[in-house]
Design a protein around this motif. Structure first.
Motif, mmCIF file in Angstrom:
data_model
loop_
_atom_site.group_PDB
_atom_site.id
_atom_site.type_symbol
_atom_site.label_atom_id
_atom_site.label_comp_id
_atom_site.label_asym_id
_atom_site.label_seq_id
_atom_site.Cartn_x
_atom_site.Cartn_y
_atom_site.Cartn_z
ATOM 1 N N ASN A 185 16.200 8.365 14.941
ATOM 2 C CA ASN A 185 16.773 7.401 14.108
ATOM 3 C C ASN A 185 17.481 7.713 13.244
ATOM 4 O OD1 ASN A 185 16.939 5.570 16.328
ATOM 5 N ND2 ASN A 185 15.343 4.077 15.364
ATOM 6 N N MET A 186 16.199 8.631 12.512
ATOM 7 C CA MET A 186 16.181 9.036 10.884
ATOM 8 C C MET A 186 17.040 9.529 11.036
ATOM 9 S SD MET A 186 15.745 6.465 9.197
ATOM 10 C CE MET A 186 14.781 4.557 9.617
ATOM 11 N N PHE A 187 17.413 10.925 11.611
ATOM 12 C CA PHE A 187 17.361 12.586 11.659
ATOM 13 C C PHE A 187 19.037 12.407 12.309
ATOM 14 C CE2 PHE A 187 14.646 15.892 10.585
ATOM 15 C CZ PHE A 187 13.957 15.028 9.720
ATOM 16 N N GLU A 309 7.879 6.578 8.587
ATOM 17 C CA GLU A 309 5.914 5.902 8.937
ATOM 18 C C GLU A 309 5.587 3.833 9.113
ATOM 19 O OE1 GLU A 309 2.908 7.028 10.903
ATOM 20 O OE2 GLU A 309 4.403 8.618 11.746
ATOM 21 N N THR A 310 6.339 3.913 7.504
ATOM 22 C CA THR A 310 6.566 3.016 7.029
ATOM 23 C C THR A 310 7.547 1.725 8.745
ATOM 24 O OG1 THR A 310 8.490 2.874 6.670
ATOM 25 C CG2 THR A 310 6.690 3.068 4.658
ATOM 26 N N THR A 311 8.237 2.214 8.633
ATOM 27 C CA THR A 311 8.581 1.856 9.265
ATOM 28 C C THR A 311 8.376 1.899 11.188
ATOM 29 O OG1 THR A 311 11.253 2.655 8.758
ATOM 30 C CG2 THR A 311 11.046 1.368 11.103
ATOM 31 N N THR A 313 4.988 2.068 11.629
ATOM 32 C CA THR A 313 3.991 1.498 11.397
ATOM 33 C C THR A 313 4.054 0.261 11.620
ATOM 34 O OG1 THR A 313 3.112 2.495 9.910
ATOM 35 C CG2 THR A 313 1.803 1.143 9.771
ATOM 36 N N SER A 314 4.873 -0.175 10.891
ATOM 37 C CA SER A 314 5.680 -2.144 11.187
ATOM 38 C C SER A 314 6.406 -2.083 12.867
ATOM 39 C CB SER A 314 6.476 -2.515 10.499
ATOM 40 O OG SER A 314 6.072 -1.595 9.130
ATOM 41 N N MET A 315 5.799 -1.482 13.301
ATOM 42 C CA MET A 315 6.509 -1.878 14.752
ATOM 43 C C MET A 315 4.765 -1.477 15.520
ATOM 44 S SD MET A 315 9.341 0.821 16.399
ATOM 45 C CE MET A 315 10.783 0.387 15.188
ATOM 46 N N MET A 369 1.380 -5.676 6.125
ATOM 47 C CA MET A 369 2.089 -4.626 5.133
ATOM 48 C C MET A 369 1.858 -3.161 4.873
ATOM 49 S SD MET A 369 3.084 -6.391 1.406
ATOM 50 C CE MET A 369 2.908 -8.717 2.188
ATOM 51 N N ALA A 370 3.034 -3.086 5.520
ATOM 52 C CA ALA A 370 2.861 -0.988 5.847
ATOM 53 C C ALA A 370 2.352 -0.753 3.871
ATOM 54 C CB ALA A 370 3.852 -0.869 6.030
ATOM 55 N N VAL A 371 2.572 -1.267 3.517
ATOM 56 C CA VAL A 371 2.873 -1.004 1.974
ATOM 57 C C VAL A 371 2.426 -2.323 0.890
ATOM 58 C CG1 VAL A 371 3.912 0.930 0.402
ATOM 59 C CG2 VAL A 371 5.344 0.730 2.587
ATOM 60 N N ILE A 456 16.051 -2.007 12.535
ATOM 61 C CA ILE A 456 16.624 -0.407 13.634
ATOM 62 C C ILE A 456 14.678 -1.641 14.110
ATOM 63 C CG2 ILE A 456 14.873 0.974 13.240
ATOM 64 C CD1 ILE A 456 16.560 2.242 12.258
ATOM 65 N N LEU A 457 13.280 -2.598 13.000
ATOM 66 C CA LEU A 457 12.764 -3.185 14.234
ATOM 67 C C LEU A 457 12.944 -4.458 14.419
ATOM 68 C CD1 LEU A 457 10.033 -3.703 10.490
ATOM 69 C CD2 LEU A 457 10.002 -2.482 12.429
ATOM 70 N N GLY A 458 14.086 -5.602 14.115
ATOM 71 C CA GLY A 458 14.812 -6.092 15.741
ATOM 72 C C GLY A 458 14.805 -5.490 16.856
HETATM 73 C C1 HEM Z 1 9.620 -1.805 7.308
HETATM 74 C C2 HEM Z 1 10.071 -0.996 6.594
HETATM 75 C C3 HEM Z 1 9.275 -0.045 5.452
HETATM 76 C C4 HEM Z 1 8.878 -0.601 4.554
HETATM 77 C C5 HEM Z 1 7.854 -1.620 4.699
HETATM 78 C C6 HEM Z 1 8.834 -0.229 2.852
HETATM 79 C C7 HEM Z 1 8.451 -0.067 2.032
HETATM 80 C C8 HEM Z 1 8.573 0.369 0.673
HETATM 81 C C9 HEM Z 1 8.196 -0.224 -0.859
HETATM 82 C C10 HEM Z 1 7.083 -0.926 -1.095
HETATM 83 C C11 HEM Z 1 8.383 0.705 -1.995
HETATM 84 C C12 HEM Z 1 8.323 0.216 -2.856
HETATM 85 C C13 HEM Z 1 8.791 -0.632 -4.240
HETATM 86 C C14 HEM Z 1 8.161 -0.879 -5.067
HETATM 87 O O1 HEM Z 1 7.401 0.606 -5.437
HETATM 88 O O2 HEM Z 1 8.566 -1.498 -6.141
HETATM 89 C C15 HEM Z 1 9.762 1.772 -1.160
HETATM 90 C C16 HEM Z 1 10.562 2.442 -1.666
HETATM 91 C C17 HEM Z 1 11.248 3.145 -1.114
HETATM 92 N N1 HEM Z 1 11.429 2.791 0.464
HETATM 93 FE FE1 HEM Z 1 10.758 1.914 1.847
HETATM 94 N N2 HEM Z 1 10.114 0.679 3.293
HETATM 95 C C18 HEM Z 1 10.070 0.704 4.857
HETATM 96 C C19 HEM Z 1 11.332 1.690 5.030
HETATM 97 C C20 HEM Z 1 12.226 2.638 4.276
HETATM 98 C C21 HEM Z 1 13.489 3.397 5.439
HETATM 99 C C22 HEM Z 1 13.641 2.959 6.256
HETATM 100 C C23 HEM Z 1 13.765 3.446 3.901
HETATM 101 C C24 HEM Z 1 14.762 5.236 4.028
HETATM 102 C C25 HEM Z 1 15.813 4.700 5.432
HETATM 103 C C26 HEM Z 1 13.398 3.412 2.848
HETATM 104 C C27 HEM Z 1 12.790 4.306 1.106
HETATM 105 C C28 HEM Z 1 12.561 3.467 0.028
HETATM 106 C C29 HEM Z 1 12.801 3.996 -1.019
HETATM 107 C C30 HEM Z 1 13.582 5.616 -0.952
HETATM 108 C C31 HEM Z 1 12.388 4.234 -2.064
HETATM 109 C C32 HEM Z 1 11.756 4.671 -3.383
HETATM 110 C C33 HEM Z 1 12.454 3.698 -4.236
HETATM 111 C C34 HEM Z 1 12.692 3.889 -5.295
HETATM 112 O O3 HEM Z 1 11.618 4.130 -6.101
HETATM 113 O O4 HEM Z 1 13.741 3.783 -6.831
HETATM 114 N N3 HEM Z 1 12.575 2.650 2.642
HETATM 115 N N4 HEM Z 1 9.308 1.435 0.581
#
Ligand code: HEM
Length: 505
Positions: A185-187, A309-311, A313-315, A369-371, A456-458
């Motif tokens: 999906n991502m690549f 990994e986030t996506t 792990t959530s799956m 929560m993954a993060v 993607i999760l849905g």
């Molecule tokens: C279920 C999947 C995901 C979860 C739970 C998640 C969660 C998070 C969280 C908690 C943050 C930090 C927010 C903060 O510090 O205030 C973050 C940042 C970020 N996420 Fe996700 N994420 C997911 C999927 C994705 C995907 C699919 C992408 C890209 C295609 C992505 C790209 C980013 C980026 C680039 C940041 C940094 C934003 C910044 O620092 O300005 N994430 N994500």
């Protein structure tokens, strides 16, 4: 004469030391720091608290010291926020003041001291990187251009699982196949590239190096050297391994993905047919001189880490919860069968018609929560929070997991009950419209990938439940959902083996 000079110098040094001590004492006295355990010289609270700062342990400390507390870990100040009001203050009201990122020594290596987007401080570089990444990755147009690809990938998972004789009998670790899917999906978005199988040699190398990066960064084992400067020499070997993994990873990104795409672009100039993929936009920004070669690689690095990994792990957590809650699984299957009709595939445009599926995803992300601590925030300058002084460059951890699992603000939060998002919490969205529920953060540094992650999760969870009955392995009534925490990740400790019985339509 010489002796006099030595004497004078010694007196000068003595006076300087006394002055510095007095000034620091005076300044120290003026600070009203948040509550926390009493620190001791050099080590601070490290001997009491240890290296592991996972979200559950931080809940125990919040119960003792309150919604805002401070650990002095050697030279680092770690501030932990555990209430919705203070979260709003940090992420929204004082979003600029607390909008930088804290990097430890290991993250310094993997991000080239913030040449990327995710871990850079709040400022010009971050603004530029986020702007450059938005059009190619984070808009509805990207979803519209890619969702059929995601549906195709989910359908391939279903086909492969059906072909695997173990799936319906002793069970399989479906995570492995889903991992290939999320990479595709991502690549696909990034490079228009697809890995054919789990044995694809390039996929294996990529997966290995990303895995090493994840292991090395998320481990708590290096904290001691990051916190206590006098212990740093013991960390040299670890940091050397980090540097080596970083170099090998970047060489791989460059040779097999970025340079490869550059060649395609030269052979087929833009406009010569074929869809532009994200890297083409990024390379355009590079050609215009907005970013350099390294920044391009750091963008690839960020997507590899933040998205995959986030996506995945959530799956994994969602599937585990559905196996352990068969009644919820049946209810979800019924919704899909009734709304779409038996055997009509779940697609992205259909997701809005499936509120229970959306509730299952929200509940998964709430409970698992993954993060869970968001990505560490930081204040570049001295700041104030709830009347306390927050010294410049403190690491700010928002315990988002606790905000969403605190029994004072949720009904029976330990229960996995998607219905809450259709009943008493029906107004709550994953985008952070309620500060009790911020799994993707809120405000300037919030996750831009939410727009991709939710569909993607849905699609994936919907298709799996639609096509299979998901069960624990023979002889087990439930699967193990013990948690494994990292610096700011929450994974399932033991990858689950799941029996997947195909449904007949
Ligand atoms: C279920 C999947 C995901 C979860 C739970 C998640 C969660 C998070 C969280 C908690 C943050 C930090 C927010 C903060 O510090 O205030 C973050 C940042 C970020 N996420 Fe996700 N994420 C997911 C999927 C994705 C995907 C699919 C992408 C890209 C295609 C992505 C790209 C980013 C980026 C680039 C940041 C940094 C934003 C910044 O620092 O300005 N994430 N994500």
């Amino acid at each position: 004469m010489d002796l006099l000079l030595v004497e004078k110098s010694l007196i000068a040094v003595f006076v300087a030391v006394v002055l510095a001590t007095v000034v620091s004492k005076l300044r120290g006295k003026k600070l009203k720091l948040p509550p926390g355990p009493i620190p001791i010289p050099i080590f601070g609270n490290w001997l009491q608290v240890g290296d592991d700062l996972n979200h559950r342990k931080l809940v125990d400390y919040a119960k003792k010291f309150g919604d805002l507390f401070l650990f002095k870990m050697g030279q680092r100040n770690i501030v932990v926020v555990s209430s919705p009001d203070l979260t709003k203050e940090v992420l929204h009201t004082q979003g600029v003041e607390f909008g930088s990122r804290h990097r430890n020594m290991v993250y310094d290596i993997f991000t080239g001291k913030g040449q990327d987007m995710v871990f850079t401080v709040y400022g010009e570089h971050w603004r530029k990187m986020r702007r450059i990444m938005t059009v190619p990755f984070f808009t509805n147009k990207v979803v519209q251009q890619n969702h059929e690809g995601w549906e195709f990938e989910a359908a391939s998972v279903v086909e492969d699982v059906k072909k695997n004789p173990d799936a319906a009998t002793k069970g399989i670790v479906v995570r492995k196949r889903l991992q290939l899917m999320v990479y595709n999906n991502m690549f696909g978005i990034m490079f228009g590239k697809r890995f054919e199988s789990e044995d694809d040699p390039l996929f294996l190398r990529l997966k290995f190096l990303n895995g090493e990066r994840g292991r090395l960064t998320q481990s708590f084992e290096y904290n001691y050297g990051d916190f206590i400067p006098i212990l740093r020499p013991f960390l040299r070997g670890y940091l050397k391994i980090c540097q080596d993994v970083k170099d090998r990873r970047f060489a791989l990104f460059k040779k097999y993905f970025v340079d490869d795409r550059k060649q395609v672009a030269t052979a087929k100039p833009t406009g010569g047919g074929g869809l532009k993929c994200a890297i083409d936009h990024i390379l355009e920004a590079q050609n215009k001189g907005e970013i350099n070669d390294d920044n391009v690689l750091y963008i690839v690095e960020n997507i590899n880490v933040a998205a995959i990994e986030t996506t995945l792990t959530s799956m994994e957590w969602g599937i585990a919860e559905l196996v352990n809650h068969p009644e919820i699984q049946s209810k979800l299957r019924n919704e899909i069968d009734t709304v779409l009709g038996p055997g009509v595939h779940v697609t992205e445009p259909a997701l809005h018609k499936l509120p229970y599926l959306q509730a299952v995803i929200k509940e998964t992300i709430r409970r698992r929560m993954a993060v869970p601590l968001l990505v560490p925030h930081m204040n570049l300058k001295d700041a104030k929070l709830a009347g306390y002084d927050i010294p410049a460059e403190s690491r700010i951890l928002i315990n988002a997991w606790w905000l969403a699992n605190n029994p004072d603000s949720w009904n029976s939060p330990e229960e996995f009950r998607p219905e809450r998002f259709l009943e008493e919490e029906a107004h709550v969205e994953a985008n952070g419209n309620d500060f009790r529920y911020v799994p993707f953060g809120v405000g300037r540094r919030s996750c831009p990938g939410i727009i991709l992650a939710l569909p993607i999760l849905g699609i994936t969870i919907g298709r799996l439940v639609q096509n299979f009955e998901l069960l624990p392995p023979p002889g087990q009534s439930k699967i193990d959902t013990s948690e494994k925490s990292g610096q700011f990740s929450l994974q399932i400790l033991n990858q689950s083996t799941i029996v997947m019985k195909p449904r007949a339509f």
